[in-house]
Design an enzyme around this catalytic site. Sequence first.
Site, PDB file in Angstrom:
ATOM      1  N   THR A 164       0.825  -1.233  -0.121  1.00 36.20           N
ATOM      2  CA  THR A 164       0.033  -0.028  -0.026  1.00 36.20           C
ATOM      3  C   THR A 164       0.830   1.273   0.087  1.00 36.20           C
ATOM      4  OG1 THR A 164      -1.719  -1.393   1.369  1.00 36.20           O
ATOM      5  CG2 THR A 164      -1.741   1.056   1.676  1.00 36.20           C
ATOM      6  N   ARG A 192     -13.284  -8.338  -1.209  1.00 39.72           N
ATOM      7  CA  ARG A 192     -12.317  -8.131  -0.064  1.00 39.72           C
ATOM      8  C   ARG A 192     -11.895  -6.461   0.188  1.00 39.72           C
ATOM      9  NH1 ARG A 192      -6.821  -6.260   1.613  1.00 39.72           N
ATOM     10  NH2 ARG A 192      -6.718  -6.924   3.689  1.00 39.72           N
ATOM     11  N   VAL A 193     -12.120  -6.084   1.298  1.00 42.26           N
ATOM     12  CA  VAL A 193     -11.589  -4.688   1.387  1.00 42.26           C
ATOM     13  C   VAL A 193     -10.933  -4.543   2.696  1.00 42.26           C
ATOM     14  CG1 VAL A 193     -12.348  -2.108   2.140  1.00 42.26           C
ATOM     15  CG2 VAL A 193     -13.592  -3.508   0.230  1.00 42.26           C
ATOM     16  N   GLY A 194      -9.557  -4.179   2.561  1.00 42.87           N
ATOM     17  CA  GLY A 194      -8.901  -3.848   3.998  1.00 42.87           C
ATOM     18  C   GLY A 194      -9.144  -2.632   4.575  1.00 42.87           C
ATOM     19  N   ASP A 195      -8.022  -2.068   5.405  1.00 43.88           N
ATOM     20  CA  ASP A 195      -8.113  -0.907   6.273  1.00 43.88           C
ATOM     21  C   ASP A 195      -7.751   0.416   5.383  1.00 43.88           C
ATOM     22  OD1 ASP A 195      -5.323  -1.857   5.913  1.00 43.88           O
ATOM     23  OD2 ASP A 195      -4.568  -0.264   7.473  1.00 43.88           O
ATOM     24  N   THR A 214      -0.345   0.746   6.888  1.00 49.35           N
ATOM     25  CA  THR A 214       0.099  -0.494   5.838  1.00 49.35           C
ATOM     26  C   THR A 214       0.407  -1.737   6.597  1.00 49.35           C
ATOM     27  OG1 THR A 214       1.433  -1.052   4.059  1.00 49.35           O
ATOM     28  CG2 THR A 214       2.556   0.406   5.674  1.00 49.35           C
ATOM     29  N   GLY A 215      -0.043  -2.813   6.003  1.00 50.74           N
ATOM     30  CA  GLY A 215       0.261  -4.131   6.557  1.00 50.74           C
ATOM     31  C   GLY A 215      -1.038  -5.049   6.611  1.00 50.74           C
ATOM     32  N   GLY A 217      -4.004  -5.826   6.842  1.00 46.69           N
ATOM     33  CA  GLY A 217      -5.296  -4.783   6.801  1.00 46.69           C
ATOM     34  C   GLY A 217      -6.448  -5.244   7.846  1.00 46.69           C
TER      35      GLY A 217
END
Lengths: 294, 294
Positions: A164, A192-195, A214-215, A217
Amino acid sequence: MSAPTGTAAVVLHAGAGSIGAELRECEQECRAALAEALGAASALLHDGGDALDAVRAAVTVMEDFPLFNSGRGAALCTDGSAQLSAALMRGSDRAAGAVAGISHTQNPIAAAGAVLQSEQVLMIAAGADERAAAAGLAQQPNEYFVTARQQARLQSSVDPDRGTVGAVCLDAKGVLAAGTSTGGVRAQPPGRVGDSPLIGAGTWADGRVAVSCTGDGEAFIRTGAARQIAMQVEFGTPIRVAVERALVDVATLGANGGIIALDAEGVPAMVFGTAAMPRALWRAGSEPSIWVAP
Amino acid sequence: MSAPTGTAAVVLHAGAGSIGAELRECEQECRAALAEALGAASALLHDGGDALDAVRAAVTVMEDFPLFNSGRGAALCTDGSAQLSAALMRGSDRAAGAVAGISHTQNPIAAAGAVLQSEQVLMIAAGADERAAAAGLAQQPNEYFVTARQQARLQSSVDPDRGTVGAVCLDAKGVLAAGTSTGGVRAQPPGRVGDSPLIGAGTWADGRVAVSCTGDGEAFIRTGAARQIAMQVEFGTPIRVAVERALVDVATLGANGGIIALDAEGVPAMVFGTAAMPRALWRAGSEPSIWVAP
């Protein structure tokens, strides 16, 4: 809240992860992309520009760089498509805009900016691309985002791609802003959605602090990482301690990553628990600094 | 963190809003639906069931009740479709699952539960419905969710429909859980997502507190309302004060709504800045209480 200090500053990241052979091979290219992004943001701030515009400028450069996992060159879903997400937030009034799971808008951070200027805060999927197109933002076929490098990675068993990108800026008027943009995780299921696009998880800005994460999520969502840092700072915790505590909290869930942050005095934090986090720092009156590996 | 107290408890809301003629006319129906939801959750907890299952049971009843804005009877988008969102979180391990902008899964809170049991935390749009279908959850044509009442409201100029539903529960083992489910805002653009499915905005649970919000969703995102409350409680603020501060923060953005919360000792908070917030409370050993208007 602090009075304007005049100490304009920029902090960037291009994802937390391992130091693979690829990162070493491409170190100079990555360094040049970070330098260009830092230059775009710092030039705006040097000329009295707004923190939000500086964030947008830096993230746009990083989205366009095909070796970072955002915009063109994003990590691909199991079905071979790219699904992109981004968020943007201005600290002075907590105006926020975000998009998740978009497929066509050339620069996801610009789409987030279009949402920020509307009544909504988060738009997803086709409705978000339509909003961006209506705002005049360039649209692309999904293939535009898909690089041969990421197609090869999709077939391989390398570590998940979590690179990211993000930016936090402070302008000469004392306003903070934050932005984050991502293609998600390699071989993620579509949807799928991350942070990154979630205000308070991967992205946050208020009058005291701006944050981009970042990482892993899912762990940043489950710890409310960015909002947690802002509350720590509100309660008087120094920014670097607040950032480290959030990463410890992420670690309690068995996860890892990195965080950049900037407070209203221009004090930066760049902390990561992974082997590397390509990153860059500029403060008014100082030379820029860029780190790739580690 | 508190030791288990044995004081199982349930708090429910069915949205914060005005007291219209409709709410007065339907008061008995709404009261009966809240009683059924409260009964479903409290029966589970009374028999030693888990907080997460109790939340899911209560929210399922409210989703199925067509006068609440979630599941069947949800507020409609400008194009006449229903887009549904929900989130579920367990405090003991901060396991979380959420879906946003789904169109077919009969009970969105069940879809959130399927995501909670996976590696992901947030799934959106078609990918989220596919995940729910793969988990064996009942699918429906979008028309299933569309009621004549909401079609009429879409054509009218009544106040925005924000009657999200939510539940927070504490089980006899001392575990907290929270869930929220919504159809969003009447006449929203397709793709708009509010705070309900966002962990840390409209929904949160950890070892100390469980929270579910309702109201002007964008402001709850921009204040990181639920995560803010949890941090206040972590720093020692009593739950009701923490909830009131979050609503004050929402008000600084010119917005309004309501919040329910429960702490690890079973102390409830039910606070709203609107004219009404249908809600219900049960604590082990006490009679249930239900309020509709106001």
